[in-house]
Write a protein that holds these residues in place. Structure first.
Motif, PDB file in Angstrom:
ATOM      1  N   ILE A   1       0.851  -1.187   0.000  1.00 56.91           N
ATOM      2  CA  ILE A   1       0.000   0.000   0.000  1.00 56.91           C
ATOM      3  C   ILE A   1       0.885   1.235   0.000  1.00 56.91           C
ATOM      4  O   ILE A   1       1.764   1.379   0.863  1.00 56.91           O
ATOM      5  CB  ILE A   1      -0.942   0.037   1.218  1.00 56.91           C
ATOM      6  N   PHE A   2       0.690   2.105  -0.975  1.00 62.45           N
ATOM      7  CA  PHE A   2       1.330   3.416  -0.988  1.00 62.45           C
ATOM      8  C   PHE A   2       0.436   4.391  -0.221  1.00 62.45           C
ATOM      9  O   PHE A   2      -0.779   4.430  -0.450  1.00 62.45           O
ATOM     10  CB  PHE A   2       1.511   3.930  -2.423  1.00 62.45           C
ATOM     11  N   MET A   3       1.027   5.171   0.674  1.00 62.96           N
ATOM     12  CA  MET A   3       0.270   6.147   1.454  1.00 62.96           C
ATOM     13  C   MET A   3       0.922   7.518   1.297  1.00 62.96           C
ATOM     14  O   MET A   3       2.078   7.707   1.676  1.00 62.96           O
ATOM     15  CB  MET A   3       0.215   5.746   2.927  1.00 62.96           C
ATOM     16  N   ASP A   4       0.175   8.450   0.729  1.00 68.54           N
ATOM     17  CA  ASP A   4       0.679   9.788   0.428  1.00 68.54           C
ATOM     18  C   ASP A   4       0.295  10.746   1.551  1.00 68.54           C
ATOM     19  O   ASP A   4      -0.872  11.104   1.700  1.00 68.54           O
ATOM     20  CB  ASP A   4       0.106  10.261  -0.910  1.00 68.54           C
ATOM     21  N   GLU A   5       1.285  11.147   2.352  1.00 68.55           N
ATOM     22  CA  GLU A   5       1.084  12.087   3.457  1.00 68.55           C
ATOM     23  C   GLU A   5      -0.148  11.714   4.297  1.00 68.55           C
ATOM     24  O   GLU A   5      -1.082  12.506   4.452  1.00 68.55           O
ATOM     25  CB  GLU A   5       0.939  13.515   2.918  1.00 68.55           C
ATOM     26  N   PRO A   6      -0.185  10.522   4.875  1.00 72.09           N
ATOM     27  CA  PRO A   6      -1.404  10.057   5.541  1.00 72.09           C
ATOM     28  C   PRO A   6      -1.787  10.821   6.798  1.00 72.09           C
ATOM     29  O   PRO A   6      -2.934  10.720   7.244  1.00 72.09           O
ATOM     30  CB  PRO A   6      -1.086   8.596   5.866  1.00 72.09           C
ATOM     31  N   THR A   7      -0.851  11.586   7.387  1.00 69.78           N
ATOM     32  CA  THR A   7      -1.190  12.312   8.610  1.00 69.78           C
ATOM     33  C   THR A   7      -1.261  13.822   8.393  1.00 69.78           C
ATOM     34  O   THR A   7      -1.339  14.579   9.360  1.00 69.78           O
ATOM     35  CB  THR A   7      -0.164  12.015   9.719  1.00 69.78           C
ATOM     36  N   ALA A   8      -1.237  14.254   7.133  1.00 72.84           N
ATOM     37  CA  ALA A   8      -1.309  15.687   6.849  1.00 72.84           C
ATOM     38  C   ALA A   8      -2.597  16.268   7.421  1.00 72.84           C
ATOM     39  O   ALA A   8      -3.672  15.701   7.280  1.00 72.84           O
ATOM     40  CB  ALA A   8      -1.248  15.931   5.345  1.00 72.84           C
ATOM     41  N   ALA A   9      -2.490  17.389   8.101  1.00 71.65           N
ATOM     42  CA  ALA A   9      -3.628  18.150   8.651  1.00 71.65           C
ATOM     43  C   ALA A   9      -4.331  17.443   9.807  1.00 71.65           C
ATOM     44  O   ALA A   9      -5.421  17.845  10.204  1.00 71.65           O
ATOM     45  CB  ALA A   9      -4.647  18.481   7.561  1.00 71.65           C
ATOM     46  N   LEU A  10      -3.723  16.395  10.370  1.00 74.13           N
ATOM     47  CA  LEU A  10      -4.316  15.718  11.518  1.00 74.13           C
ATOM     48  C   LEU A  10      -3.706  16.247  12.812  1.00 74.13           C
ATOM     49  O   LEU A  10      -2.551  16.672  12.853  1.00 74.13           O
ATOM     50  CB  LEU A  10      -4.092  14.210  11.432  1.00 74.13           C
ATOM     51  N   GLY A  11      -4.498  16.190  13.881  1.00 71.92           N
ATOM     52  CA  GLY A  11      -3.995  16.559  15.190  1.00 71.92           C
ATOM     53  C   GLY A  11      -3.085  15.493  15.764  1.00 71.92           C
ATOM     54  O   GLY A  11      -2.911  14.410  15.191  1.00 71.92           O
ATOM     55  N   VAL A  12      -2.498  15.787  16.919  1.00 66.64           N
ATOM     56  CA  VAL A  12      -1.524  14.888  17.523  1.00 66.64           C
ATOM     57  C   VAL A  12      -2.144  13.526  17.836  1.00 66.64           C
ATOM     58  O   VAL A  12      -1.573  12.472  17.511  1.00 66.64           O
ATOM     59  CB  VAL A  12      -0.947  15.508  18.811  1.00 66.64           C
ATOM     60  N   GLN A  13      -3.317  13.507  18.451  1.00 70.44           N
ATOM     61  CA  GLN A  13      -3.944  12.247  18.822  1.00 70.44           C
ATOM     62  C   GLN A  13      -4.371  11.443  17.595  1.00 70.44           C
ATOM     63  O   GLN A  13      -4.167  10.231  17.525  1.00 70.44           O
ATOM     64  CB  GLN A  13      -5.149  12.519  19.726  1.00 70.44           C
TER      65      GLN A  13
ATOM     66  N   LEU B   1      -0.765   6.349  12.695  1.00 70.73           N
ATOM     67  CA  LEU B   1       0.530   5.664  12.687  1.00 70.73           C
ATOM     68  C   LEU B   1       0.414   4.257  13.257  1.00 70.73           C
ATOM     69  O   LEU B   1       1.031   3.309  12.745  1.00 70.73           O
ATOM     70  CB  LEU B   1       1.565   6.480  13.466  1.00 70.73           C
ATOM     71  N   ASP B   2      -0.385   4.101  14.296  1.00 68.35           N
ATOM     72  CA  ASP B   2      -0.627   2.762  14.835  1.00 68.35           C
ATOM     73  C   ASP B   2      -1.301   1.868  13.794  1.00 68.35           C
ATOM     74  O   ASP B   2      -0.985   0.679  13.674  1.00 68.35           O
ATOM     75  CB  ASP B   2      -1.505   2.841  16.088  1.00 68.35           C
ATOM     76  N   LEU B   3      -2.231   2.450  13.021  1.00 70.29           N
ATOM     77  CA  LEU B   3      -2.912   1.684  11.979  1.00 70.29           C
ATOM     78  C   LEU B   3      -1.935   1.259  10.892  1.00 70.29           C
ATOM     79  O   LEU B   3      -2.001   0.121  10.387  1.00 70.29           O
ATOM     80  CB  LEU B   3      -4.051   2.516  11.385  1.00 70.29           C
ATOM     81  N   ILE B   4      -1.015   2.128  10.527  1.00 69.69           N
ATOM     82  CA  ILE B   4      -0.008   1.777   9.525  1.00 69.69           C
ATOM     83  C   ILE B   4       0.826   0.593  10.015  1.00 69.69           C
ATOM     84  O   ILE B   4       1.130  -0.336   9.258  1.00 69.69           O
ATOM     85  CB  ILE B   4       0.873   2.995   9.207  1.00 69.69           C
ATOM     86  N   ARG B   5       1.183   0.609  11.283  1.00 67.59           N
ATOM     87  CA  ARG B   5       1.922  -0.529  11.846  1.00 67.59           C
ATOM     88  C   ARG B   5       1.069  -1.803  11.806  1.00 67.59           C
ATOM     89  O   ARG B   5       1.580  -2.895  11.547  1.00 67.59           O
ATOM     90  CB  ARG B   5       2.358  -0.222  13.276  1.00 67.59           C
ATOM     91  N   GLN B   6      -0.222  -1.656  12.100  1.00 66.45           N
ATOM     92  CA  GLN B   6      -1.126  -2.809  12.051  1.00 66.45           C
ATOM     93  C   GLN B   6      -1.152  -3.411  10.646  1.00 66.45           C
ATOM     94  O   GLN B   6      -1.135  -4.638  10.468  1.00 66.45           O
ATOM     95  CB  GLN B   6      -2.540  -2.387  12.459  1.00 66.45           C
ATOM     96  N   VAL B   7      -1.211  -2.547   9.633  1.00 64.80           N
ATOM     97  CA  VAL B   7      -1.211  -3.019   8.247  1.00 64.80           C
ATOM     98  C   VAL B   7       0.072  -3.776   7.956  1.00 64.80           C
ATOM     99  O   VAL B   7       0.060  -4.876   7.379  1.00 64.80           O
ATOM    100  CB  VAL B   7      -1.388  -1.831   7.274  1.00 64.80           C
ATOM    101  N   ARG B   8       1.202  -3.190   8.362  1.00 65.03           N
ATOM    102  CA  ARG B   8       2.501  -3.869   8.175  1.00 65.03           C
ATOM    103  C   ARG B   8       2.514  -5.213   8.879  1.00 65.03           C
ATOM    104  O   ARG B   8       2.993  -6.212   8.335  1.00 65.03           O
ATOM    105  CB  ARG B   8       3.604  -2.957   8.698  1.00 65.03           C
ATOM    106  N   ASP B   9       1.962  -5.263  10.086  1.00 63.39           N
ATOM    107  CA  ASP B   9       1.956  -6.506  10.858  1.00 63.39           C
ATOM    108  C   ASP B   9       1.022  -7.558  10.262  1.00 63.39           C
ATOM    109  O   ASP B   9       1.139  -8.744  10.585  1.00 63.39           O
ATOM    110  CB  ASP B   9       1.563  -6.218  12.307  1.00 63.39           C
ATOM    111  N   GLN B  10       0.101  -7.126   9.398  1.00 66.03           N
ATOM    112  CA  GLN B  10      -0.770  -8.074   8.692  1.00 66.03           C
ATOM    113  C   GLN B  10      -0.080  -8.677   7.478  1.00 66.03           C
ATOM    114  O   GLN B  10      -0.663  -9.486   6.756  1.00 66.03           O
ATOM    115  CB  GLN B  10      -2.068  -7.378   8.259  1.00 66.03           C
ATOM    116  N   GLY B  11       1.175  -8.268   7.231  1.00 69.73           N
ATOM    117  CA  GLY B  11       1.944  -8.840   6.136  1.00 69.73           C
ATOM    118  C   GLY B  11       1.931  -8.013   4.864  1.00 69.73           C
ATOM    119  O   GLY B  11       2.401  -8.486   3.824  1.00 69.73           O
ATOM    120  N   ILE B  12       1.407  -6.788   4.931  1.00 74.59           N
ATOM    121  CA  ILE B  12       1.363  -5.910   3.758  1.00 74.59           C
ATOM    122  C   ILE B  12       2.453  -4.852   3.899  1.00 74.59           C
ATOM    123  O   ILE B  12       2.517  -4.140   4.906  1.00 74.59           O
ATOM    124  CB  ILE B  12      -0.015  -5.229   3.638  1.00 74.59           C
TER     125      ILE B  12
END
Length: 256
Positions: free
Chosen positions: A171-183, A189-200
């Motif tokens: 999965i290519f992700m283009d600036e996935p956290t742009a304009a988001l708050g800290v929380q 970012l946790d979701l991106i890690r989850q995706v990686r941990d699913q083998g993608i």
């Protein structure tokens, strides 16, 4: 880490008139990693991602998946080979439910005559969407809530969950956290890690260098249409990344 790249670009060239957007660019992402693709404005990142996701075609060069040369004539072809892209605009339909957005263009029809008449199996789509959200720890009030009622971070999560539902390689992700708050950024970012941990494998395009160092396993740097450096993030600093982006040199792995 596997020694054979999951996806590799070799000597990619793309010209637009007299402008050389890519001038012999190379790139590789390996199974089970988050790889950041960085570069200053005009470095060729967007053009390379479009080529590797089937939205554009190179003038020269080769694309390989698992060492086998492939050719993309459309994003649909790339998707069939397990590649999806989450762009900054997310491409969500705000008036539709989150579950429906996971199946845009891939709607599940009712069985028999009702399906032939165009009736959707919304119950099945919501069931599968709920399973996907649970698998990636995406928390919504309900899979049936309209996207327009979601926060920016939740919308990003829906777009990522959709990509992960249909892509089994990258999965290519283009600036996935742009304009988001800290929380919200932390949740994405946790979701991106989850995706990686699913083998993608995930390719992260970002200008946020501290964030790149926080989440990526490796970094590949483009400058003036070429790959000029590669880093293992554990050995990189913000300063070394910026130096590579702006001058094409660094204290680590300089490449062509």
């Amino acid at each position: 880490m596997s020694t054979i790249p999951l996806l590799e670009a070799q000597n990619i060239r793309r010209r637009f008139g007299h402008v050389h957007a890519l001038d012999g660019a190379n790139f590789a992402v390996y199974p089970g990693e988050i790889c950041a693709l960085i570069g200053d404005n005009g470095a060729g990142k967007s053009t390379l991602v479009k080529i590797l996701s089937g939205a554009d075609r190179p003038d020269e060069g080769r694309i390989l998946i698992g060492g086998r040369e492939v050719s993309f004539d459309s994003p649909a072809t790339a998707q069939q080979l397990g590649i999806a892209t989450v762009y900054q605009d997310l491409a969500l339909a705000p008036e539709l439910a989150a579950s429906d957005n996971l199946f845009l263009g891939r709607e599940i029809m009712r069985a028999g005559l009702l399906g032939q008449l165009g009736f959707l199996n919304r119950r099945e789509m919501r069931r599968r969407a709920a399973d996907q959200f649970a698998r990636l720890s995406v928390h919504l009030r309900s899979p049936g809530v309209p996207v327009s009622a979601l926060s920016g971070g939740q919308r990003q999560s829906v777009a990522i969950a959709r990509a992960a539902l249909w892509a089994d390689k990258i999965i290519f992700m283009d600036e996935p956290t742009a304009a988001l708050g800290v929380q919200q950024t932390a949740r994405v970012l946790d979701l991106i890690r989850q995706v990686r941990d699913q083998g993608i494998a995930v390719v992260l395009i970002s200008h946020n260098m501290p964030q790149v160092l926080e989440i990526a396993d490796r970094v590949e740097v483009l400058r003036l249409g070429k790959r000029v450096a590669r880093f293992e993030t554990r050995a990189a600093t913000v300063e070394s990344l910026v130096t590579a982006m702006t001058s094409g040199t660094d204290a680590g792995d300089v490449v062509q």
